[in-house]
Design a protein around this motif. Structure first.
Motif, short mmCIF file in Angstrom:
data_model
loop_
_atom_site.label_atom_id
_atom_site.label_comp_id
_atom_site.label_asym_id
_atom_site.label_seq_id
_atom_site.Cartn_x
_atom_site.Cartn_y
_atom_site.Cartn_z
N ARG A 1 0.84 -1.12 -0.03
CA ARG A 1 0.13 0.12 0.08
C ARG A 1 0.86 1.41 -0.07
N SER A 2 1.97 1.26 0.90
CA SER A 2 2.96 2.64 0.94
C SER A 2 3.59 2.67 -0.57
N THR A 3 4.12 1.65 -0.86
CA THR A 3 5.01 1.80 -2.49
C THR A 3 3.81 2.53 -3.35
N VAL A 4 2.63 1.78 -3.57
CA VAL A 4 1.82 2.45 -4.48
C VAL A 4 1.57 3.67 -4.21
N ARG A 5 1.30 4.07 -3.09
CA ARG A 5 0.90 5.65 -2.74
C ARG A 5 2.10 6.44 -3.11
N ASP A 6 3.43 5.96 -2.86
CA ASP A 6 4.44 6.41 -3.41
C ASP A 6 4.70 6.73 -4.64
N GLU A 7 4.63 5.60 -5.51
CA GLU A 7 4.68 5.81 -6.86
C GLU A 7 3.73 6.73 -7.51
N LEU A 8 2.59 6.80 -7.03
CA LEU A 8 1.53 7.56 -7.36
C LEU A 8 2.00 9.26 -7.15
N HIS A 9 2.45 9.51 -6.05
CA HIS A 9 3.07 10.63 -5.56
C HIS A 9 4.19 10.95 -6.44
N GLN A 10 5.09 10.07 -7.01
CA GLN A 10 6.17 10.20 -7.50
C GLN A 10 5.78 10.47 -8.98
N PHE A 11 4.90 10.02 -9.63
CA PHE A 11 4.11 10.25 -11.02
C PHE A 11 3.81 11.51 -10.92
N LEU A 12 2.91 11.98 -9.94
CA LEU A 12 2.06 13.48 -10.02
C LEU A 12 3.21 14.45 -9.83
N ASN A 13 4.06 14.14 -8.95
CA ASN A 13 5.02 15.24 -8.67
C ASN A 13 5.74 15.59 -9.63
N HIS A 14 6.14 14.65 -10.67
CA HIS A 14 6.80 15.33 -11.82
C HIS A 14 5.90 15.40 -13.27
N ALA A 15 4.50 15.71 -12.98
CA ALA A 15 3.72 15.83 -13.85
C ALA A 15 2.93 17.36 -13.87
N LEU A 16 2.41 17.52 -14.91
CA LEU A 16 1.53 18.86 -14.87
C LEU A 16 0.18 18.47 -15.48
N VAL A 17 -1.21 18.91 -14.77
CA VAL A 17 -2.17 18.49 -15.17
C VAL A 17 -2.96 19.74 -15.58
N GLU A 18 -3.62 19.49 -16.87
CA GLU A 18 -4.28 20.64 -17.50
C GLU A 18 -5.55 20.57 -17.84
N LEU A 19 -6.63 21.16 -17.29
CA LEU A 19 -7.95 20.84 -17.52
C LEU A 19 -8.45 21.53 -18.80
N ARG A 20 -8.93 20.85 -19.74
CA ARG A 20 -9.23 21.53 -21.00
C ARG A 20 -10.57 21.56 -21.08
N ARG A 21 -11.51 20.80 -20.66
CA ARG A 21 -13.08 21.12 -20.76
C ARG A 21 -13.57 20.33 -19.56
N ALA A 22 -14.61 21.03 -18.88
CA ALA A 22 -15.55 20.18 -17.86
C ALA A 22 -16.90 20.73 -18.03
N GLU A 23 -17.89 19.77 -17.98
CA GLU A 23 -19.30 20.21 -18.41
C GLU A 23 -20.20 19.15 -17.76
N TYR A 24 -21.16 19.82 -17.02
CA TYR A 24 -22.22 19.21 -16.31
C TYR A 24 -23.38 19.17 -17.33
N ILE A 25 -23.87 17.93 -17.54
CA ILE A 25 -25.05 17.47 -18.29
C ILE A 25 -26.22 16.85 -17.52
N ASN A 26 -27.42 17.61 -17.56
CA ASN A 26 -28.65 17.03 -16.84
C ASN A 26 -29.64 17.17 -17.92
N THR A 27 -30.20 16.07 -18.62
CA THR A 27 -31.03 16.21 -19.51
C THR A 27 -32.30 15.00 -19.47
N HIS A 28 -33.43 15.58 -19.78
CA HIS A 28 -34.61 14.67 -19.61
C HIS A 28 -34.89 14.00 -20.91
N GLN A 29 -34.04 14.06 -21.96
CA GLN A 29 -34.19 13.51 -23.12
C GLN A 29 -33.13 12.50 -23.30
#
Length: 588
Positions: free
Chosen positions: A36-64
């Motif tokens: 469990r600890s190594t998995v979380r450490d690996e995730l931290h390592q991955f994201l610590n050397h990455a940039l995340v850029e939001l391109r689009r976020a949309e909420y959809i609520n339709t009755h059709q």
């Protein structure tokens, strides 16, 4: 055994798996006997050397019927299906989806979503890009786009946390608002989401969970019930999740929740049925199936025993014992002549209901105890959409939770929606008619005493300097009084409906290009001493270049008076605005 529903759905295919794609780079994931600890450490390592850029976020609520298809995803795509019955096709492989589900796919995936014709669809769609560091020195960093994803496929939850983040990201998603603060906040939220989605190869044992959180057994089983209440849920399953004997689990659950697990699940089902009866046109048969009953007649008998009314007559009942989890909606209810039995309170009100200590923002800790809600015995609970998941988590069994989406419409839309639910449509119409007459008198007085004005409306609060448009703080000036906005605000509003689409933009006091106006109104919070703040601003040479500053037309107002975007407060703000702009008190 908890056996009420006699209909069982497969929410995700039995062979669907959440996968972590192994990488060859030594800096990436080591798949050899992970802990469990190594998995979380690996995730931290991955994201610590990455940039995340939001391109689009949309909420959809339709009755059709909802249909969406991409032959090849251009970005990493995350979809949270909050309410969805239909089919998902991934690279030509179909799978059935019922109710809540979430999934994440990398660029290049062929993806199609098709809802069933007789079901509503409510979902959030996020598109983002990942960039990984390929060179990192003191002098520079070089990033390249990452097409792989640390997590792919179906996500197992937690859905309440997922909805919180996706809702916040949709609020940030203003295509023309490409500011540094927005980008940073979006990156932080996306990073938090990826941490939430990352699977634990070796989940915590019951003993570990108990050490970290003595109530973890309760949280995990409540979450399970809230996500699966429409299916058959066995007491043995809940007890196993809690790591307890079924009899002991049932006794302990009742001591915490004031009802046993069977009663809790029944209340969840009946409250969800009430929500659909109040907010949809679904047939009783469909509602019964949505909450887990195949036999609509059995459902009707259970509903009558629980609610005191037949399902066919429930929506016609007058509901007055209401809890408001949103301070603007507290104002709306009181404008309609209804005093909530308990509510979140902010700003001015004609009289005060019982106050609830609720988070000012949905992501803040929930302070109010469950017993406070049980004591007032509400018939309805009103909330904004960004707090729905938290409300469900804490009090989903207490009463039906009616969500009034915050950003999909303006204050008038909120009033009409709430009025339709509490049977006060005529009262809403009468208020809007009175308000328009008052607004017309105000506009006439402004023209007589001040002529045509251009006005800039901003805030200096803990959130940072913001310049507002036609919504919230700017509503009275731009929509009620119909005063002109600065050029930059007008440009942002082009092609957008009044009150939605563009709310505010950050600015730096002193950088006035395109924000010049005859009058400058700035709201300050209790973190700022107005006199000290004004003196500090006057010491800035750029400050003195603003036309309103040169003409002595700068007004500092109290943010607490202007923060509530709702009818009763808007009328108070209107009178203050008139007094401010005409230099004399005016009664409307």
């Amino acid at each position: 055994m908890i056996t009420e529903p006699n209909q069982c759905h497969n929410r995700i295919p039995s062979d669907a798996k959440l996968t972590v794609r192994p990488r060859g780079d030594a800096n990436h994931i080591n798949t050899q006997q992970p802990t469990r600890s190594t998995v979380r450490d690996e995730l931290h390592q991955f994201l610590n050397h990455a940039l995340v850029e939001l391109r689009r976020a949309e909420y959809i609520n339709t009755h059709q019927r909802f249909r969406w298809q991409e032959d090849e995803l251009q970005h990493h795509t995350f979809i949270y299906l909050h309410r969805f019955t239909g089919t998902q096709i991934v690279d030509a492989g179909p799978s059935r989806v019922v109710r809540k589900a979430a999934c994440l796919y990398p660029p290049g995936t062929r993806l199609e979503l098709v809802s069933d014709a007789d079901h509503d669809a409510e979902l959030y769609m996020l598109e983002f890009d990942l960039f990984r560091v390929t060179e990192k020195t003191e002098a520079r960093r070089i990033y390249e786009r990452e097409l792989g994803s640390p997590v792919t496929g179906w996500i197992q939850g937690p859905f309440y946390g997922i909805q919180r983040i996706t809702s916040q990201l949709t609020e940030l998603a203003h295509p023309d608002d490409e500011t540094a603060s927005r980008e940073i906040k979006a990156q932080l939220l996306l990073t938090e989401l990826l941490y939430m989605l990352w699977p634990e190869e070796h989940p915590r044992s019951a003993e570990e969970q108990e050490q970290e959180d003595p109530e973890s057994w309760l949280k995990s089983t409540l979450q399970y019930m809230q996500q699966h209440y429409m299916h058959e849920i066995k007491l043995d399953t809940l007890a196993e999740l809690a790591g307890m004997h079924p009899s002991y689990y049932s006794q302990l659950f009742k001591s915490r929740m004031q009802k046993n697990p069977t009663e809790y699940i029944t209340h969840l089902r009946m409250n969800r049925a009430k929500e659909m009866l109040l907010t949809s046109d679904l047939r009783i048969r469909d509602i019964a199936r949505e909450v887990g009953y195949r036999d609509e007649f059995y459902f009707s008998r259970r509903f009558r025993n629980y609610a005191g009314y037949a399902p066919t007559s429930y929506a016609k009942q007058v509901h007055r014992n209401i809890v408001s989890l949103s301070y603007p909606y507290t104002d709306h209810l009181m404008t309609l002549g209804i005093t909530p039995c308990a509510a979140q309170i902010q700003g001015h009100l004609p009289h005060l209901p019982q106050s609830l200590k609720l988070p000012f923002h949905a992501y803040e800790p929930w302070e109010q105890g469950r017993q406070s809600f049980l004591d007032v015995n509400p018939e309805l609970i009103l909330t904004k959409d960004n707090a729905t998941a938290r409300a469900m988590e804490h009090i989903g069994d207490v009463a039906p939770i009616i969500t009034i989406p915050w950003n999909q419409t303006d204050m008038f839309g909120h009033l009409e929606r709430i009025a339709s639910i509490v049977d006060r449509t005529q009262a809403a119409k009468e208020w809007m008619d009175r308000h328009e007459r008052k607004a017309e008198r105000a506009r006439k007085r402004i023209r007589e005493l001040a002529g045509g004005l251009t006005i800039a409306v901003g805030t200096l609060t803990a959130k940072g300097p913001r310049m507002y448009s036609h919504r919230n703080f700017g509503h009275v000036f731009y929509r009620t009084l119909q005063l002109a906005a600065p050029e930059r605000i007008q440009a942002e509003l082009q092609g957008k409906a009044p009150g939605i689409g563009f709310n505010w933009m950050p600015f730096t006091p002193g950088q006035w290009d395109g924000l010049e106006a005859d009058v400058l109104v700035l709201a300050t919070d209790n973190l700022h001493n107005p006199a000290t703040l004004l003196q500090k601003l006057k010491n800035d040479p750029l400050w003195n270049s603003h036309p309103a500053v040169r003409n002595g037309q700068v007004h500092l107002v109290d943010w607490n008076t202007w923060v509530v975007y709702a009818p009763y407060s808007i009328n108070i703000q209107l009178e203050e605005a008139l007094s401010m702009l005409t230099n004399k008190p005016i009664l409307l």
